[in-house]
Scaffold this motif. Structure first.
Motif, PDB file in Angstrom:
ATOM      1  N   PRO A 106     -19.849   3.479  14.203  1.00  0.00           N
ATOM      2  CA  PRO A 106     -19.770   4.275  12.771  1.00  0.00           C
ATOM      3  C   PRO A 106     -18.634   4.998  12.384  1.00  0.00           C
ATOM      4  N   PHE A 107     -18.284   4.875  10.968  1.00  0.00           N
ATOM      5  CA  PHE A 107     -17.124   5.794  10.479  1.00  0.00           C
ATOM      6  C   PHE A 107     -17.798   6.634   9.524  1.00  0.00           C
ATOM      7  N   THR A 108     -16.883   7.789   9.194  1.00  0.00           N
ATOM      8  CA  THR A 108     -17.221   8.667   8.182  1.00  0.00           C
ATOM      9  C   THR A 108     -16.168   8.269   7.148  1.00  0.00           C
ATOM     10  N   PRO A 109     -16.324   8.697   5.961  1.00  0.00           N
ATOM     11  CA  PRO A 109     -15.402   8.594   4.872  1.00  0.00           C
ATOM     12  C   PRO A 109     -14.278   9.465   5.376  1.00  0.00           C
ATOM     13  N   ALA A 110     -14.347  10.554   5.864  1.00  0.00           N
ATOM     14  CA  ALA A 110     -13.258  11.202   6.214  1.00  0.00           C
ATOM     15  C   ALA A 110     -12.323  10.650   7.447  1.00  0.00           C
ATOM     16  N   SER A 111     -13.014   9.892   8.472  1.00  0.00           N
ATOM     17  CA  SER A 111     -12.165   9.276   9.327  1.00  0.00           C
ATOM     18  C   SER A 111     -11.561   7.829   8.761  1.00  0.00           C
ATOM     19  N   LEU A 112     -12.117   7.348   7.767  1.00  0.00           N
ATOM     20  CA  LEU A 112     -11.313   6.247   7.002  1.00  0.00           C
ATOM     21  C   LEU A 112     -10.543   6.586   6.114  1.00  0.00           C
ATOM     22  N   ASP A 113     -10.578   7.941   5.480  1.00  0.00           N
ATOM     23  CA  ASP A 113      -9.442   8.192   4.743  1.00  0.00           C
ATOM     24  C   ASP A 113      -8.096   8.659   5.601  1.00  0.00           C
ATOM     25  N   GLU A 114      -8.480   9.369   6.825  1.00  0.00           N
ATOM     26  CA  GLU A 114      -7.418   9.789   7.711  1.00  0.00           C
ATOM     27  C   GLU A 114      -6.609   8.474   8.268  1.00  0.00           C
ATOM     28  N   ALA A 115      -7.017   7.244   8.429  1.00  0.00           N
ATOM     29  CA  ALA A 115      -6.603   6.159   8.868  1.00  0.00           C
ATOM     30  C   ALA A 115      -5.751   5.727   7.534  1.00  0.00           C
ATOM     31  N   LEU A 116      -6.208   5.619   6.568  1.00  0.00           N
ATOM     32  CA  LEU A 116      -5.578   5.259   5.624  1.00  0.00           C
ATOM     33  C   LEU A 116      -4.228   6.243   5.008  1.00  0.00           C
ATOM     34  N   ALA A 117      -4.388   7.328   5.204  1.00  0.00           N
ATOM     35  CA  ALA A 117      -3.214   8.383   5.221  1.00  0.00           C
ATOM     36  C   ALA A 117      -2.121   7.742   6.001  1.00  0.00           C
ATOM     37  N   LYS A 118      -2.336   7.391   6.944  1.00  0.00           N
ATOM     38  CA  LYS A 118      -1.289   7.013   8.119  1.00  0.00           C
ATOM     39  C   LYS A 118      -0.736   5.762   7.383  1.00  0.00           C
ATOM     40  N   ALA A 119      -1.532   4.850   6.934  1.00  0.00           N
ATOM     41  CA  ALA A 119      -1.030   3.360   6.823  1.00  0.00           C
ATOM     42  C   ALA A 119      -0.515   3.108   5.224  1.00  0.00           C
ATOM     43  N   LEU A 120      -0.881   4.222   4.261  1.00  0.00           N
ATOM     44  CA  LEU A 120      -0.540   3.702   2.852  1.00  0.00           C
ATOM     45  C   LEU A 120       0.595   4.713   2.529  1.00  0.00           C
TER      46      LEU A 120
END
Lengths: 120, 152
Positions: A106-120
Protein backbone atom coordinates in the motif's frame (compact mmCIF):
# COMPACT_ATOMS: atom_id res chain seq x y z
CA UNK A 1 -1.53 16.32 -18.67
CA UNK A 2 -3.01 12.89 -19.30
CA UNK A 3 -2.36 9.96 -16.93
CA UNK A 4 -3.07 6.29 -17.65
CA UNK A 5 -3.75 4.10 -14.59
CA UNK A 6 -3.39 0.36 -15.31
CA UNK A 7 -4.49 -2.26 -12.80
CA UNK A 8 -6.66 -5.37 -13.02
CA UNK A 9 -8.26 -4.33 -9.73
CA UNK A 10 -10.95 -1.71 -10.20
CA UNK A 11 -10.63 -0.98 -6.46
CA UNK A 12 -6.94 -0.21 -6.81
CA UNK A 13 -7.54 1.98 -9.86
CA UNK A 14 -10.05 3.93 -7.75
CA UNK A 15 -7.50 4.32 -4.96
CA UNK A 16 -4.76 5.49 -7.34
CA UNK A 17 -7.14 7.97 -8.99
CA UNK A 18 -8.22 9.28 -5.58
CA UNK A 19 -4.59 9.77 -4.55
CA UNK A 20 -3.77 11.56 -7.81
CA UNK A 21 -6.76 13.87 -7.46
CA UNK A 22 -5.28 15.25 -4.23
CA UNK A 23 -1.83 16.02 -5.63
CA UNK A 24 -1.09 19.59 -6.76
CA UNK A 25 1.67 18.23 -8.98
CA UNK A 26 -0.88 16.68 -11.33
CA UNK A 27 -3.80 19.03 -10.68
CA UNK A 28 -6.22 19.13 -13.58
CA UNK A 29 -4.85 15.99 -15.22
CA UNK A 30 -7.16 13.81 -17.27
CA UNK A 31 -7.10 10.22 -16.04
CA UNK A 32 -7.76 7.24 -18.29
CA UNK A 33 -7.80 3.59 -17.23
CA UNK A 34 -6.99 0.09 -18.42
CA UNK A 35 -7.45 -3.29 -16.73
CA UNK A 36 -4.34 -5.06 -18.06
CA UNK A 37 -1.23 -4.47 -20.15
CA UNK A 38 -2.84 -5.49 -23.41
CA UNK A 39 -5.69 -3.03 -23.02
CA UNK A 40 -3.24 -0.38 -21.80
CA UNK A 41 -1.10 -0.72 -24.92
CA UNK A 42 -4.12 0.19 -27.00
CA UNK A 43 -4.94 3.11 -24.74
CA UNK A 44 -1.40 4.49 -25.02
CA UNK A 45 -1.61 4.28 -28.83
CA UNK A 46 -5.00 5.99 -28.87
CA UNK A 47 -4.62 8.53 -26.08
CA UNK A 48 -0.88 9.31 -25.88
CA UNK A 49 -0.74 9.76 -22.08
CA UNK A 50 2.14 11.72 -20.56
CA UNK A 51 2.39 9.43 -17.56
CA UNK A 52 1.61 5.72 -17.06
CA UNK A 53 1.12 4.20 -13.60
CA UNK A 54 0.96 0.44 -13.95
CA UNK A 55 0.49 -2.61 -11.77
CA UNK A 56 2.95 -5.45 -12.37
CA UNK A 57 0.98 -8.67 -11.89
CA UNK A 58 -1.96 -8.65 -14.31
CA UNK A 59 -3.73 -11.11 -16.64
CA UNK A 60 -3.31 -11.02 -20.44
CA UNK A 61 -0.14 -8.90 -20.33
CA UNK A 62 1.88 -8.13 -17.21
CA UNK A 63 3.19 -4.68 -16.40
CA UNK A 64 6.76 -5.47 -17.40
CA UNK A 65 5.57 -7.05 -20.68
CA UNK A 66 3.52 -3.89 -21.29
CA UNK A 67 6.59 -1.72 -20.71
CA UNK A 68 8.63 -3.88 -23.08
CA UNK A 69 5.89 -3.60 -25.70
CA UNK A 70 5.90 0.20 -25.34
CA UNK A 71 9.66 0.26 -25.83
CA UNK A 72 9.42 -1.97 -28.90
CA UNK A 73 6.75 0.32 -30.36
CA UNK A 74 8.88 3.40 -29.68
CA UNK A 75 6.29 4.81 -27.27
CA UNK A 76 7.92 6.59 -24.35
CA UNK A 77 5.51 8.08 -21.80
CA UNK A 78 6.94 8.55 -18.29
CA UNK A 79 6.35 5.12 -16.79
CA UNK A 80 6.15 4.02 -13.15
CA UNK A 81 5.02 0.85 -11.41
CA UNK A 82 2.53 0.77 -8.53
CA UNK A 83 2.69 -2.80 -7.30
CA UNK A 84 2.28 -4.97 -4.23
CA UNK A 85 5.50 -6.81 -5.07
CA UNK A 86 8.75 -4.99 -4.59
CA UNK A 87 11.92 -7.05 -4.72
CA UNK A 88 15.40 -5.79 -5.66
CA UNK A 89 15.20 -7.93 -8.82
CA UNK A 90 11.96 -6.24 -9.86
CA UNK A 91 13.42 -2.79 -9.20
CA UNK A 92 16.40 -3.69 -11.38
CA UNK A 93 14.25 -5.16 -14.16
CA UNK A 94 11.94 -2.14 -14.11
CA UNK A 95 14.86 0.28 -14.26
CA UNK A 96 16.53 -1.68 -17.06
CA UNK A 97 13.42 -1.29 -19.20
CA UNK A 98 13.11 2.43 -18.49
CA UNK A 99 10.62 2.65 -15.63
CA UNK A 100 11.26 5.78 -13.63
CA UNK A 101 10.03 4.48 -10.27
CA UNK A 102 8.36 1.63 -8.45
CA UNK A 103 5.89 2.51 -5.70
CA UNK A 104 4.90 -0.32 -3.36
CA UNK A 105 1.30 -1.01 -2.41
CA UNK A 106 0.00 0.00 0.00
CA UNK A 107 1.15 3.52 -0.75
CA UNK A 108 0.27 6.91 0.69
CA UNK A 109 -0.47 9.99 -1.43
CA UNK A 110 2.81 11.38 -0.05
CA UNK A 111 4.87 8.41 -1.25
CA UNK A 112 3.22 8.59 -4.68
CA UNK A 113 3.90 12.33 -4.84
CA UNK A 114 7.53 11.76 -3.87
CA UNK A 115 7.95 9.27 -6.72
CA UNK A 116 6.26 11.62 -9.20
CA UNK A 117 8.47 14.52 -8.08
CA UNK A 118 11.53 12.62 -9.26
CA UNK A 119 9.97 11.53 -12.53
CA UNK A 120 8.08 14.57 -13.81
CA UNK B 1 11.35 -18.59 4.70
CA UNK B 2 11.79 -15.44 6.73
CA UNK B 3 8.26 -14.05 7.01
CA UNK B 4 7.52 -13.96 10.71
CA UNK B 5 4.43 -13.51 12.83
CA UNK B 6 5.57 -9.93 13.36
CA UNK B 7 6.04 -9.33 9.62
CA UNK B 8 2.58 -10.66 8.75
CA UNK B 9 0.99 -8.59 11.51
CA UNK B 10 2.78 -5.43 10.37
CA UNK B 11 2.01 -6.12 6.69
CA UNK B 12 -1.69 -6.62 7.40
CA UNK B 13 -1.97 -3.60 9.68
CA UNK B 14 -0.18 -1.33 7.20
CA UNK B 15 -2.38 -2.39 4.28
CA UNK B 16 -5.65 -1.94 6.15
CA UNK B 17 -4.62 1.41 7.59
CA UNK B 18 -3.34 2.82 4.30
CA UNK B 19 -6.07 1.54 2.01
CA UNK B 20 -9.13 1.46 4.25
CA UNK B 21 -8.23 3.69 7.20
CA UNK B 22 -9.03 0.79 9.55
CA UNK B 23 -6.88 -0.17 12.51
CA UNK B 24 -6.40 -3.94 12.78
CA UNK B 25 -6.03 -4.92 16.42
CA UNK B 26 -4.79 -8.41 17.33
CA UNK B 27 -7.69 -10.61 18.47
CA UNK B 28 -7.75 -13.93 20.29
CA UNK B 29 -5.24 -16.20 18.50
CA UNK B 30 -6.81 -19.08 16.60
CA UNK B 31 -10.18 -17.37 16.33
CA UNK B 32 -12.11 -18.23 13.15
CA UNK B 33 -15.51 -17.23 11.79
CA UNK B 34 -18.54 -19.02 13.20
CA UNK B 35 -20.08 -21.72 10.99
CA UNK B 36 -23.24 -19.70 10.35
CA UNK B 37 -21.34 -16.65 9.05
CA UNK B 38 -20.93 -16.26 5.28
CA UNK B 39 -17.21 -15.69 4.72
CA UNK B 40 -15.39 -14.15 1.75
CA UNK B 41 -11.88 -15.50 1.23
CA UNK B 42 -9.19 -13.94 -0.96
CA UNK B 43 -6.26 -16.19 -1.85
CA UNK B 44 -2.98 -15.69 -3.67
CA UNK B 45 -0.37 -18.37 -4.18
CA UNK B 46 3.39 -17.92 -4.21
CA UNK B 47 5.54 -20.36 -6.16
CA UNK B 48 9.25 -20.64 -6.75
CA UNK B 49 12.14 -20.97 -4.30
CA UNK B 50 9.49 -20.74 -1.58
CA UNK B 51 5.96 -21.98 -2.14
CA UNK B 52 2.79 -21.33 -0.22
CA UNK B 53 -0.23 -19.07 -0.12
CA UNK B 54 -1.83 -16.26 1.81
CA UNK B 55 -5.52 -15.91 2.52
CA UNK B 56 -7.54 -13.00 3.86
CA UNK B 57 -10.97 -13.90 5.30
CA UNK B 58 -13.75 -11.55 6.32
CA UNK B 59 -17.48 -11.89 6.81
CA UNK B 60 -19.64 -11.03 3.81
CA UNK B 61 -21.04 -8.13 5.80
CA UNK B 62 -17.59 -6.69 6.47
CA UNK B 63 -16.55 -7.35 2.85
CA UNK B 64 -19.47 -5.16 1.67
CA UNK B 65 -18.43 -2.39 4.07
CA UNK B 66 -14.83 -2.61 2.85
CA UNK B 67 -15.92 -2.43 -0.78
CA UNK B 68 -18.10 0.59 -0.01
CA UNK B 69 -15.05 2.29 1.52
CA UNK B 70 -12.73 1.32 -1.34
CA UNK B 71 -15.14 2.59 -3.99
CA UNK B 72 -16.52 5.46 -1.90
CA UNK B 73 -20.09 4.34 -2.52
CA UNK B 74 -23.18 3.58 -0.46
CA UNK B 75 -23.14 0.08 0.99
CA UNK B 76 -26.52 -0.75 -0.58
CA UNK B 77 -25.04 -0.04 -4.04
CA UNK B 78 -22.12 -2.46 -3.63
CA UNK B 79 -22.22 -5.41 -6.06
CA UNK B 80 -20.61 -8.88 -5.87
CA UNK B 81 -18.02 -7.70 -8.41
CA UNK B 82 -16.88 -4.90 -6.12
CA UNK B 83 -16.77 -7.22 -3.09
CA UNK B 84 -14.68 -9.74 -5.04
CA UNK B 85 -12.37 -7.04 -6.35
CA UNK B 86 -11.85 -5.55 -2.88
CA UNK B 87 -11.10 -8.80 -1.04
CA UNK B 88 -8.97 -10.01 -3.96
CA UNK B 89 -6.87 -6.85 -3.84
CA UNK B 90 -6.42 -7.13 -0.06
CA UNK B 91 -5.15 -10.69 -0.58
CA UNK B 92 -2.96 -9.55 -3.48
CA UNK B 93 -1.33 -6.81 -1.43
CA UNK B 94 -0.81 -9.18 1.50
CA UNK B 95 0.74 -11.86 -0.71
CA UNK B 96 2.83 -9.33 -2.61
CA UNK B 97 4.27 -7.91 0.58
CA UNK B 98 4.96 -11.41 1.93
CA UNK B 99 6.73 -12.22 -1.34
CA UNK B 100 8.88 -9.12 -0.88
CA UNK B 101 10.23 -10.58 2.38
CA UNK B 102 11.29 -13.84 0.69
CA UNK B 103 14.74 -14.70 -0.57
CA UNK B 104 15.22 -16.20 -4.00
CA UNK B 105 12.98 -16.10 -7.04
CA UNK B 106 9.22 -16.38 -6.55
CA UNK B 107 6.09 -15.66 -8.56
CA UNK B 108 2.78 -14.37 -7.27
CA UNK B 109 -0.50 -15.71 -8.69
CA UNK B 110 -3.47 -13.56 -9.51
CA UNK B 111 -5.95 -13.48 -6.61
CA UNK B 112 -8.86 -15.92 -6.36
CA UNK B 113 -11.93 -15.12 -4.28
CA UNK B 114 -14.51 -17.54 -2.90
CA UNK B 115 -17.45 -17.01 -0.58
CA UNK B 116 -19.79 -19.22 1.38
CA UNK B 117 -20.72 -20.60 4.76
CA UNK B 118 -18.90 -23.24 6.83
CA UNK B 119 -16.05 -24.06 4.45
CA UNK B 120 -12.40 -24.74 5.08
CA UNK B 121 -9.56 -23.44 2.91
CA UNK B 122 -6.75 -25.88 2.24
CA UNK B 123 -3.81 -25.53 -0.09
CA UNK B 124 -2.81 -29.02 -1.26
CA UNK B 125 0.59 -30.03 0.07
CA UNK B 126 0.71 -27.05 2.39
CA UNK B 127 0.25 -26.50 6.08
CA UNK B 128 -0.63 -23.42 8.09
CA UNK B 129 2.55 -21.53 9.02
CA UNK B 130 0.83 -18.56 10.63
CA UNK B 131 -2.81 -17.75 11.30
CA UNK B 132 -3.59 -14.31 12.67
CA UNK B 133 -6.92 -13.03 13.95
CA UNK B 134 -7.64 -9.31 14.04
CA UNK B 135 -10.44 -7.10 15.23
CA UNK B 136 -11.45 -4.53 12.61
CA UNK B 137 -14.00 -2.15 14.09
CA UNK B 138 -15.59 -5.07 15.96
CA UNK B 139 -15.45 -7.53 13.01
CA UNK B 140 -13.16 -10.54 12.73
CA UNK B 141 -10.42 -10.64 10.07
CA UNK B 142 -8.36 -13.82 9.65
CA UNK B 143 -5.07 -13.75 7.73
CA UNK B 144 -3.34 -17.07 7.09
CA UNK B 145 0.04 -17.94 5.63
CA UNK B 146 0.34 -21.45 4.22
CA UNK B 147 3.72 -23.02 3.51
CA UNK B 148 4.21 -25.91 1.12
CA UNK B 149 5.66 -28.76 3.15
CA UNK B 150 8.26 -29.76 0.59
CA UNK B 151 9.74 -26.23 0.53
CA UNK B 152 13.23 -25.99 1.94
Amino acid sequence: MKILVVDDSKAMRAIVKRALSGLDRVAGATIVEAADGKEALGVVQAESPDLVLSDWNMPEMTGIEFLQALNEAGLTPVFGFVTSESTPEMHELAKTHGARFLVSKPFTPASLDEALAKAL
Amino acid sequence: MHTTYTDLTAISQEIWAAVLGIELRPATPGQVHAEEVRVVTGTVQITGDWSGATTVQVSEELACRLAATMFMMAIEDVTDEEVTDTVGELANMTGGNVKSTLEGSCQLSLPAVTSGRDFRVTVPGSGVKERLAFDADGELVVVTLFERQSAG
